[in-house]
Design an enzyme around this catalytic site. Structure first.
Site, PDB file in Angstrom:
ATOM      1  N   TRP A 254     -29.509  33.386 -21.282  1.00 59.24           N
ATOM      2  CA  TRP A 254     -30.938  33.685 -21.328  1.00 59.24           C
ATOM      3  C   TRP A 254     -31.020  35.181 -21.056  1.00 59.24           C
ATOM      4  CZ3 TRP A 254     -34.693  35.680 -17.994  1.00 59.24           C
ATOM      5  CH2 TRP A 254     -36.011  35.475 -18.393  1.00 59.24           C
TER       6      TRP A 254
ATOM      7  N   GLY B 260     -26.877  35.963 -13.424  1.00 56.08           N
ATOM      8  CA  GLY B 260     -27.462  36.823 -12.396  1.00 56.08           C
ATOM      9  C   GLY B 260     -27.738  38.204 -12.959  1.00 56.08           C
TER      10      GLY B 260
ATOM     11  N   LYS C 144     -48.724  23.507 -18.824  1.00 54.41           N
ATOM     12  CA  LYS C 144     -47.889  22.600 -19.623  1.00 54.41           C
ATOM     13  C   LYS C 144     -48.093  22.868 -21.108  1.00 54.41           C
ATOM     14  CE  LYS C 144     -45.516  21.478 -17.446  1.00 54.41           C
ATOM     15  NZ  LYS C 144     -45.376  21.551 -16.010  1.00 54.41           N
TER      16      LYS C 144
ATOM     17  N   GLU D 146     -46.661  26.412 -22.241  1.00 54.36           N
ATOM     18  CA  GLU D 146     -45.218  26.658 -22.243  1.00 54.36           C
ATOM     19  C   GLU D 146     -44.473  25.867 -23.310  1.00 54.36           C
ATOM     20  OE1 GLU D 146     -42.866  25.649 -18.782  1.00 54.36           O
ATOM     21  OE2 GLU D 146     -44.233  24.057 -18.247  1.00 54.36           O
TER      22      GLU D 146
ATOM     23  N   LYS E 151     -34.753  26.791 -17.690  1.00 51.66           N
ATOM     24  CA  LYS E 151     -35.141  25.829 -16.657  1.00 51.66           C
ATOM     25  C   LYS E 151     -35.261  26.453 -15.274  1.00 51.66           C
ATOM     26  CE  LYS E 151     -36.165  21.799 -15.048  1.00 51.66           C
ATOM     27  NZ  LYS E 151     -37.585  21.434 -15.237  1.00 51.66           N
TER      28      LYS E 151
HETATM   29  O1  M6R Z   1     -37.367  25.344  -9.857  1.00 45.14           O
HETATM   30  P1  M6R Z   1     -38.703  25.798  -9.402  1.00 45.14           P
HETATM   31  O2  M6R Z   1     -39.616  24.680  -9.060  1.00 45.14           O
HETATM   32  O3  M6R Z   1     -38.634  26.807  -8.291  1.00 45.14           O
HETATM   33  O4  M6R Z   1     -39.323  26.529 -10.670  1.00 45.14           O
HETATM   34  C1  M6R Z   1     -40.568  27.162 -10.629  1.00 45.14           C
HETATM   35  C2  M6R Z   1     -41.052  27.485 -12.015  1.00 45.14           C
HETATM   36  O5  M6R Z   1     -40.168  28.328 -12.676  1.00 45.14           O
HETATM   37  C3  M6R Z   1     -41.243  26.214 -12.862  1.00 45.14           C
HETATM   38  O6  M6R Z   1     -42.124  25.316 -12.252  1.00 45.14           O
HETATM   39  C4  M6R Z   1     -41.789  26.573 -14.260  1.00 45.14           C
HETATM   40  O7  M6R Z   1     -43.070  27.112 -14.165  1.00 45.14           O
HETATM   41  C5  M6R Z   1     -41.768  25.349 -15.174  1.00 45.14           C
HETATM   42  N1  M6R Z   1     -41.290  25.718 -16.464  1.00 45.14           N
HETATM   43  C6  M6R Z   1     -43.105  24.719 -15.324  1.00 45.14           C
HETATM   44  O8  M6R Z   1     -43.090  23.606 -16.148  1.00 45.14           O
END
Ligand code: M6R
Length: 604
Positions: free
Chosen positions: A72, A99, A483, A486, A599
């Site tokens: 990514w 990283g 939702k 994205e 993710k």
């Molecule tokens: O793993 P995390 O819950 O810390 O991630 C936070 C956000 O990156 C995550 O919720 C993101 O907004 C998702 N793609 C939402 O569906």
């Protein structure tokens, strides 16, 4: 971000790497590559795009050792040259890295002056040239020196002809132990079909792995004996089964995942929550000193935090602030030991949330982690915590993790409220009884999926949506909009319904569908007024309702079962998730791997 896998053993090495990369693809998917040893030479194959393209480039080989990476992009556009592995000038070492190397520009300048030839625009490539510079026969030592020079975060594997040297700082790495074979991965899902015996590497540790075994040294150069942990995740959990997408599977899993989040955590005798991860640290004494709760998170987890504010304040009467983890850190926050910090994260690796956690801890606040991924950095660095038990979530759009986070926030509210006596017996009974029914109510919403799909089909060509809700369902409006954005790339905004008339109402016309969360609750009459305001301006209304009486006001309606107002987000969110899913699928988007996303966001 990005996914890493490595393997040493006698099986079909490159198919292990490719199948691992496919499982990691949800973490980053704009380019990928493999490195392996063939006829005593390091071979590298890379491509822009998805793993399937890379797979086509691979021919049969009898290599015993290989690494793979799915990227990514952060530094350098997604092209083949910037894909990992990166190699040194003489092609002796290959590096895959997750990283960010923050000081790569200055290091690169020095290395170029010293004659190193760079072939990519990435920050990661400096690692392999530093290794080349420091190498004098001992790869581990060269890696150690290299890591002492770099500022930033890393999870990495360095490959030479017979070994892998592995390390991490702020980016997860595990070692999988098989029979006469060893795996390395940034995420256990990559290797779970081969072994369940896992060794978690800690920050700054370095592991050397060859065909005979592995050894780990600590930051201060001591040999570390680590326990092999048996992980409980099954293969089924990380496969789609009969579902078209992981997201759909994960939405439909919610009745079960919610049950799992609750299982064994209710003490019916004392009408409270049994949360083993809090009991030793969050006793009555420290709790009585808490003057404020600070919730820190990002994205969907932040939306859970906003809902949790209503729940915690209602049941504990402690004031709650909710902040984006990324904002909190950079404004010298007012926080000390009188503040309980709650960090919420599905992955447990989100860089912004992790930094905010560290900042809060440094300022003397006790940190409680609400995390899904067991053993993740946030889970390990929190003072105490509760796992959400949603199981592996693979769809980039978070769904089941959100509802499990909500369950845990209820349990935490119950736990604190009972300890400081702000929840009466009858309130506690009411929460418990209704929480236990939520799973069944979600099943009812799921049965209506075809109706939600039909509405999605009708509105699939709309370019803008407004999501409106009030009170505890205002954060749900934000979540519904997130939702949709994205995974379908359709513009959507979430607003508190009453705020709409202070500006966004100017957008309303027949082309702007408004999604109203209109359950019969304390704000119901007010929400109906807001719906009328939209209706009189020709706007289209899709409502999530508990009562028939708003049928006439609504162009489309989805009924959800009644529950306590504080529990209504559980049923409402499932409608929003399904709607976003179907729109995305109708628009033929890549539902599980939406463009530009990954993710877990392990860079700031
Ligand atoms: O793993 P995390 O819950 O810390 O991630 C936070 C956000 O990156 C995550 O919720 C993101 O907004 C998702 N793609 C939402 O569906």
């Amino acid at each position: 971000m990005c996914g890493i896998i490595g393997y040493i053993g006698n099986k079909d090495v490159l198919s292990i790497i490719i199948s691992g990369l496919k499982r990691l693809e949800y973490r980053g998917y704009d380019s990928c590559g493999v490195g392996f040893v063939e006829e005593k030479q390091l071979k590298i194959l890379k491509t822009k795009g998805r793993i399937e393209k890379l797979q086509k480039k691979i021919e049969k080989t009898n290599t015993k050792i290989a690494v793979g990476h799915t990227r990514w992009a952060t530094h350098g556009v997604p092209i083949e040259e910037n894909a990992h592995p990166h190699t040194d000038c003489q092609n002796r070492f290959a590096v895959v890295h997750n990283g960010i190397i923050e000081n790569y520009e200055s290091l690169k300048k020095i290395l170029i002056k010293e004659g190193h030839i760079f072939r990519s625009e990435t920050d990661s490539e400096v690692i392999v040239h530093l290794i080349e510079k420091f190498y004098n026969g001992n790869l581990k030592e060269a890696v150690k020196k290299t890591l002492s020079q770099i500022v930033g975060s890393y999870g990495l594997i360095v490959l030479d002809k017979q070994q892998m040297v592995v390390s991490r700082k702020g980016s997860p790495i595990v070692i999988g132990v098989g029979e006469n074979e060893f795996f390395v991965a940034s995420d256990i899902s990559a290797i779970i079909e081969h072994t369940k015996d896992i060794v978690y590497l800690e920050d700054y540790e370095i592991a050397v792995i060859n065909e005979n075994g592995y050894s780990i040294i600590s930051k201060d150069d001591q040999l570390v004996e680590k326990e092999i942990q048996k992980i409980k995740i099954s293969l089924e959990q990380i496969e789609k089964g009969n579902y078209k997408h992981f997201m759909l599977k994960e939405i439909f899993e919610q009745p079960t995942t919610i049950k799992n989040s609750l299982a064994g955590r209710i003490d019916l005798n004392n009408l409270t929550a049994k949360l083993g991860g809090l009991e030793e640290v969050l006793t009555q004494e420290p709790l009585k000193k808490i003057k404020r709760i600070m919730i820190l998170a990002c994205g969907t987890s932040w939306h859970c935090g906003l809902v949790a504010k209503y729940i915690l304040e209602k049941y504990t009467r402690i004031p709650v602030d909710v902040d984006y983890a990324s904002e909190f850190r950079y404004r010298n926050p007012v926080i000390d030991s009188s503040v309980l910090t709650i960090v919420i994260s599905q992955s447990g690796e989100t860089a912004d949330t992790l930094s905010a956690l560290r900042e809060a801890k440094e300022k003397g606040s006790l940190v409680l982690g609400v995390v899904n991924v067991v053993g993740s950095t946030i889970a390990r660095e929190s003072d105490c915590g509760v796992y959400t038990r949603a199981g592996v979530e693979i769809g980039v759009a978070s769904t089941k993790a959100f509802t499990s986070q909500l369950v845990v926030m209820f349990l935490i509210s119950l736990y604190i409220g009972r300890k400081i006596n702000t929840i009466t017996d009858s309130q506690a009974k009411e929460i418990i009884e209704n929480l236990e029914k939520i799973s069944r109510k979600i099943k009812i919403v799921l049965k209506d999926a075809e109706n939600i799909k039909a509405i999605a089909e009708k509105y699939k060509n709309s370019n803008n949506f407004l999501y409106l809700g009030r009170g505890i369902n205002y954060p749900l409006a934000l979540e519904g909009a997130l939702k949709l954005k994205e995974i379908s790339y359709v513009h959507a905004e979430g607003y508190p319904a009453a705020e709409m008339k202070h500006g966004p109402i100017a957008l309303v016309d027949e082309n702007m569908p408004c999604f109203f969360i209109a359950n019969k609750d304390q704000n119901y009459e007010k929400v109906i007024s807001n719906m009328n305001e939209i209706k009189t301006r020709g706007g289209k209304i899709i409502s999530i309702a508990t009562e028939k009486e708003i049928e006439d006001l609504s162009d489309e309606i989805v009924y959800v079962p009644k529950t306590l107002e504080v529990l209504s987000p559980f049923v409402n969110v499932v409608v929003l998730q399904l709607f976003a899913y179907y729109i995305s699928d109708f628009l033929k988007r890549d539902v599980d791997k939406p463009r530009n996303l990954a993710k877990s966001v392990t860079v700031e």
